[in-house]
Write a protein that holds these residues in place. Structure first.
Motif, short mmCIF file in Angstrom:
data_model
loop_
_atom_site.label_atom_id
_atom_site.label_comp_id
_atom_site.label_asym_id
_atom_site.label_seq_id
_atom_site.Cartn_x
_atom_site.Cartn_y
_atom_site.Cartn_z
N UNK A 103 4.62 29.47 -11.26
CA UNK A 103 4.66 28.88 -9.92
C UNK A 103 3.33 28.27 -9.54
N UNK A 104 3.42 27.17 -8.82
CA UNK A 104 2.27 26.52 -8.19
C UNK A 104 2.48 26.57 -6.68
N UNK A 105 1.41 26.53 -5.89
CA UNK A 105 1.56 26.65 -4.43
C UNK A 105 1.98 25.34 -3.77
N UNK A 106 2.22 25.44 -2.49
CA UNK A 106 2.50 24.27 -1.66
C UNK A 106 1.28 23.35 -1.65
N UNK A 107 1.53 22.05 -1.51
CA UNK A 107 0.48 21.01 -1.42
C UNK A 107 -0.36 20.90 -2.70
N UNK A 108 0.23 21.17 -3.86
CA UNK A 108 -0.55 21.10 -5.09
C UNK A 108 -0.72 19.67 -5.58
N UNK A 109 0.32 18.84 -5.42
CA UNK A 109 0.30 17.48 -5.95
C UNK A 109 0.06 16.47 -4.84
N UNK A 110 -1.06 15.79 -4.90
CA UNK A 110 -1.37 14.74 -3.94
C UNK A 110 -2.45 13.84 -4.53
N UNK A 111 -2.62 12.68 -3.95
CA UNK A 111 -3.59 11.71 -4.46
C UNK A 111 -5.00 12.11 -4.03
N UNK A 112 -5.99 11.62 -4.74
CA UNK A 112 -7.37 11.88 -4.33
C UNK A 112 -7.67 11.09 -3.06
N UNK A 160 5.34 23.87 -7.53
CA UNK A 160 4.64 23.52 -6.30
C UNK A 160 5.25 22.33 -5.59
N UNK A 161 4.64 21.93 -4.49
CA UNK A 161 5.16 20.77 -3.76
C UNK A 161 4.26 19.56 -3.92
N UNK A 162 4.90 18.41 -3.85
CA UNK A 162 4.20 17.12 -3.90
C UNK A 162 4.29 16.46 -2.53
N UNK A 163 3.16 15.96 -2.05
CA UNK A 163 3.15 15.13 -0.84
C UNK A 163 3.32 13.69 -1.30
N UNK A 164 4.36 13.00 -0.81
CA UNK A 164 4.64 11.66 -1.30
C UNK A 164 5.24 10.80 -0.19
N UNK A 165 5.27 9.50 -0.45
CA UNK A 165 5.80 8.57 0.56
C UNK A 165 6.36 7.33 -0.12
N UNK A 166 7.24 6.67 0.59
CA UNK A 166 7.70 5.35 0.20
C UNK A 166 6.69 4.32 0.72
N UNK A 167 6.56 3.23 -0.01
CA UNK A 167 5.73 2.12 0.47
C UNK A 167 6.61 1.13 1.21
N UNK A 168 6.08 0.54 2.26
CA UNK A 168 6.79 -0.52 2.95
C UNK A 168 5.78 -1.56 3.41
#
Length: 320
Positions: A103-112, A160-168
């Protein structure tokens, strides 16, 4: 059946491990692209024909750098967990006798966050990954965690969780907080957090309110449960486990059958005996990114008894 829990401990050691990776990346693999990104930012569209051209050019460079960063982070994460898996021998590798849960924690994957965006106006902001990079890399077969679960057939990885978004074209941010689960050399499930709190990166520091317009909705469907190695796992992301006093965790509300383990992937979500008694599973495995109660990972039973808490990155075992 024996369970072995391999949680990433996001204590000072874990945090320093990840921050060191970021600093190394910015000084090495990502430096040339970061310089190009900053040059585009300095242009600020003045030397380009229009805003759309500026945004397109900026996003193309950021996306290219993001892929290299995710590749580095995923490869190093896989290496850490593979070293732990290589310590398993005998019955611990037998799918009929043992299920290994990483397991990995919440908010593990995000951009620098190389330009300190929202550092002074939003609490706990994590620069999101672009949807295309989430889908094509993190959720795809290029993610080395996929091969890790193929090499260890009795390993399920709550990644873990990834913070992500669609581009527009308007550069608007609809941000999502999504859990990824791998097992048997493939993606088993994705699940997006339902209940948003002030720690999710949407809280305006000046007004102390959650900015609902930045939160992505509509990606959660089905139920937060997955079957693996003859066991049923339900799972919650942070506040989804403990919304209101006296209410069951969201996973227990949405999954009506019998489950074996409740995974809690969180960042600062301590749990008490009253809440544990309301969950449908006999065991809770928690991997926490903040450890507000000084527990970064733990196994607890339905009565609230703490079966085990690790003091370093390593292997936790429990027989059921």
């Amino acid at each position: 059946m024996k369970y072995i829990f391999l949680p990433f401990l996001n204590n000072s050691e874990g945090k320093n491990w990840r921050s060191s990776l970021e600093e190394s990346f910015k000084e090495n693999e990502g430096k040339s692209l970061t310089d190009e990104i900053n040059n585009i930012r300095q242009e600020n569209g003045l030397k380009l024909n229009n805003k759309e051209e500026y945004i397109e050019k900026l996003h193309a460079k950021k996306s290219a750098r993001q892929i290299i960063w995710l590749d580095k982070l995923a490869a190093e994460t896989e290496r850490v967990f593979r070293l732990e898996c290589e310590k398993l021998t005998g019955d611990k590798l037998d799918s009929k006798k043992t299920t290994v849960i990483a397991a990995l924690p919440e908010f593990f994957w995000y951009d620098i966050n190389d330009n300190d965006k929202h550092k002074t106006d939003i609490i706990n902001y994590h620069k999101p990954i672009y949807a295309a990079n989430l889908i094509n890399y993190l959720l795809g077969n290029k993610n080395p965690l996929v091969k890790l679960t193929a090499d260890y057939p009795n390993l399920i990885f709550f990644a873990g969780t990834a913070m992500w978004k669609y581009l527009d074209p308007e550069n608007k941010e609809d941000i999502y907080n999504t859990l990824m689960i791998f097992g048997g050399g493939k993606l088993l499930k994705v699940w997006t957090k339902v209940n948003i709190s002030t720690i999710d990166g949407f809280c305006d520091l000046s007004q102390s309110k959650v900015m609902k317009d930045k939160i992505g909705y509509g990606t959660t469907n089905g139920i937060p449960a997955v079957s693996f190695n003859g066991k049923t796992f339900v799972f919650d992301i942070c506040l989804d486990f403990s919304i209101e006093p006296g209410e069951s965790p969201l996973s227990s509300k949405l999954f009506s059958g019998n489950s074996d383990v409740n995974l809690l992937i969180s960042s600062g979500m301590p749990v008490d005996s009253a809440k544990l008694s309301l969950m449908s599973s006999p065991l809770l495995f928690r991997c926490d990114g903040n450890g507000s109660d000084n527990a970064y990972a733990e196994i607890r039973d339905k009565s609230g008894t703490v079966n085990i808490r690790p003091t370093s990155i390593g292997c936790l075992e429990i027989n059921m």
